[in-house]
Design an enzyme around this catalytic site. Structure first.
Site, PDB file in Angstrom:
ATOM      1  N   CYS A  33       0.824  -1.212   0.000  1.00 52.98           N
ATOM      2  CA  CYS A  33       0.000   0.000   0.000  1.00 52.98           C
ATOM      3  C   CYS A  33       0.857   1.261   0.000  1.00 52.98           C
ATOM      4  CB  CYS A  33      -0.950   0.028   1.194  1.00 52.98           C
ATOM      5  SG  CYS A  33      -0.113   0.114   2.782  1.00 52.98           S
ATOM      6  N   CYS A 103      -3.061  -2.371   8.568  1.00 48.85           N
ATOM      7  CA  CYS A 103      -2.601  -1.070   9.072  1.00 48.85           C
ATOM      8  C   CYS A 103      -2.188  -1.205  10.540  1.00 48.85           C
ATOM      9  CB  CYS A 103      -3.686  -0.015   8.921  1.00 48.85           C
ATOM     10  SG  CYS A 103      -4.547  -0.076   7.342  1.00 48.85           S
TER      11      CYS A 103
HETATM   12 FE1  FES Z   1      -1.722   0.338   4.238  1.00 48.19          FE
HETATM   13 FE2  FES Z   1      -3.445   1.469   5.837  1.00 48.19          FE
HETATM   14  S1  FES Z   1      -3.727   1.054   3.723  1.00 48.19           S
HETATM   15  S2  FES Z   1      -1.407   0.980   6.249  1.00 48.19           S
END
Ligand code: FES
Length: 144
Positions: A33, A103
């Site tokens: 991400c 996360c």
């Molecule tokens: Fe990767 Fe939140 S989307 S840490």
């Protein structure tokens, strides 16, 4: 979708910033991400975490989990801080949606990375602490 606590910690993050001359600093990221989290810990001579701050370049849930993680480790011993897992952070936030679980893993790993840095600087070994990964993506794939 998000609990009130998540929204609160996202909108009013606690302990955002950095600690100058921190006892330990840990940076972890997730290549998938692209989010990055840096955790600063100030640990006194008795091994108590006096101060914890963070800087997060990432999504709202990453900010909220960083904020909650710093709140949870403050005032704790190193061993107690090791028990602040991503699940503990999620529970304290009244949960996260499944796609946002990773996360909270970033928050757990950032604490571990800061503790690892502290141990290296202090020349000590923290029992139960494994060398943290700079990129948690691999581990996440294994676990979820
Ligand atoms: Fe990767 Fe939140 S989307 S840490």
């Amino acid at each position: 979708m998000y609990s009130e606590k998540v929204m609160d910690h996202f909108q009013n993050p606690r302990n955002m910033g950095e600690i100058e001359d921190a006892s330990g600093v840990g940076t972890v990221g997730n290549a998938k991400c692209g989010d990055i989290m840096r955790m600063y810990l100030d640990i006194d001579e008795n091994g108590i975490i006096q101060e914890a701050k963070f800087k997060t370049f990432g999504c709202g849930a990453a900010v909220a989990t960083s904020s909650m993680a710093t709140e949870l480790v403050k005032g704790k011993t190193i061993q107690e801080a090791l028990e602040v897992t991503n699940r503990a952070v999620m529970e304290a936030l009244d949960g996260l949606p499944p796609v946002k679980v990773h996360c909270s893993l970033l928050a757990e790993e950032a604490i571990h990375a800061a503790l690892w840095d502290y141990a290296e600087k202090a020349g000590i070994v923290i029992e139960g602490l494994k060398k943290p990964k700079a990129d948690i993506h691999d581990e996440e794939e294994e676990q979820y």
